[in-house]
Design an enzyme around this catalytic site. Structure first.
Site, PDB file in Angstrom:
ATOM      1  N   ASP A 141       0.816  -1.213   0.000  1.00  0.00           N
ATOM      2  CA  ASP A 141       0.000   0.000   0.000  1.00  0.00           C
ATOM      3  C   ASP A 141       0.854   1.270   0.000  1.00  0.00           C
ATOM      4  OD1 ASP A 141      -2.557   1.147  -0.069  1.00  0.00           O
ATOM      5  OD2 ASP A 141      -3.302  -0.299   1.402  1.00  0.00           O
ATOM      6  N   GLY A 166      15.477  -3.845   5.181  1.00  0.00           N
ATOM      7  CA  GLY A 166      16.367  -4.612   4.320  1.00  0.00           C
ATOM      8  C   GLY A 166      17.639  -4.997   5.045  1.00  0.00           C
ATOM      9  N   GLU A 189       6.430  -1.584  11.630  1.00  0.00           N
ATOM     10  CA  GLU A 189       7.804  -1.753  11.156  1.00  0.00           C
ATOM     11  C   GLU A 189       8.297  -3.146  11.536  1.00  0.00           C
ATOM     12  OE1 GLU A 189       9.859   0.537   9.664  1.00  0.00           O
ATOM     13  OE2 GLU A 189       8.593   2.328   9.752  1.00  0.00           O
TER      14      GLU A 189
END
Length: 273
Positions: A141, A166, A189
């Site tokens: 989104d 990452g 997160e």
């Protein structure tokens, strides 16, 4: 891939000497590996039959080496000019290329070369980094980010503003993983190689890192680094060990996913068509 792996592993041992002027075999091996990642032929991590995720170190080495083998170049867009070593995944694509790839891609999204987007995925204005994998039917989104090497399963919904971290270095470090059929609430997160197992739901504002304590409210079991399958997780806090001291953030498993939860977090099928 065996010859390519050999070349990349040997180049990695001399990575300080690698440059755009290195031997053509090295340049070709790096570029071919990035192309295989881009097409989904290989992945930064693979799930084994026992559920364990194994990191593809050679793929991560190739990504890192590409920052030495690639030159800085400019890329022009409708409202800006970018200057970087990693190109855009869909640069130069025709309508037929998009039809073949099979995913929906809304304006102002960003997909870097070397990420894979499966057919049926829907990308709102978001950012997908090199080495990432986005599975079939997944919606990423608005303003969500999927970091380098992160693995997102099929039929996942990453809500607005979600951040999936990452991990490229060290090369043996496991990437962040969201398995199939998960829902990640707005502004949540997940980073540092945390695994969210399939069918789980993370509420708005949940933060998970490698050191975040994840507590099962019913059993008081404390775990880190992994959310069990089918868990519903909300933000919580641990009381201070000292009277009057500050509490410590934690994530709390409040229940297992049920039909009521699923009905609230499912994506309207009309958005996927």
């Amino acid at each position: 891939m065996s010859d390519i792996e050999k070349i990349i592993n040997e180049a990695w041992e001399n990575k300080k000497d690698i440059s755009p002027d290195s031997d053509k075999s090295i340049i070709d091996a790096v570029n071919e590996t990035i192309e295989h990642l881009d097409q989904g032929k290989i992945r930064v991590a693979n799930r084994q039959s026992d559920g364990k995720w194994v990191t593809n170190e050679t793929a991560k080495k190739a990504i890192l080496l590409s920052f030495r083998t690639n030159k800085m170049t400019t890329t022009s867009g409708p409202y800006s000019v970018w200057y970087d070593k990693v190109g855009f995944k869909t640069a130069g694509w025709t309508e037929e290329d998009h039809k073949k790839a099979g995913f929906r891609y809304v304006p102002n999204g960003m997909t870097r070369k070397g990420c894979y987007i499966a057919p049926g995925a829907v990308l709102m204005p978001c950012f997908i980094n090199i080495g990432a994998y986005v599975g079939e039917g997944t919606m990423v989104d608005t303003w969500s980010t999927v970091g380098s090497g992160a693995q997102i399963g099929s039929n996942v919904h990453l809500s607005g503003g979600v951040g999936i971290g990452g991990v490229l270095e060290p090369v043996q470090a496991a990437p962040t993983i969201i398995e199939d059929n998960c829902f990640v609430g707005a502004r949540a997160e997940v980073a540092e190689g945390v695994i969210v197992r399939k069918n789980s739901v993370l509420a708005t504002g949940v933060f998970l890192t490698a050191s975040t304590r994840i507590i099962n409210r019913d059993t008081n079991e404390i775990m880190i680094g992994e959310v069990p399958e089918g868990s519903v997780v909300v933000p919580g806090s641990l009381p201070s060990k000292k009277p009057g001291g500050p509490s410590l953030y934690c994530a709390v498993i409040v229940k297992q996913v049920d039909e009521r939860t699923r009905s609230k977090t499912s994506i309207n099928e009309l958005l996927r068509s």
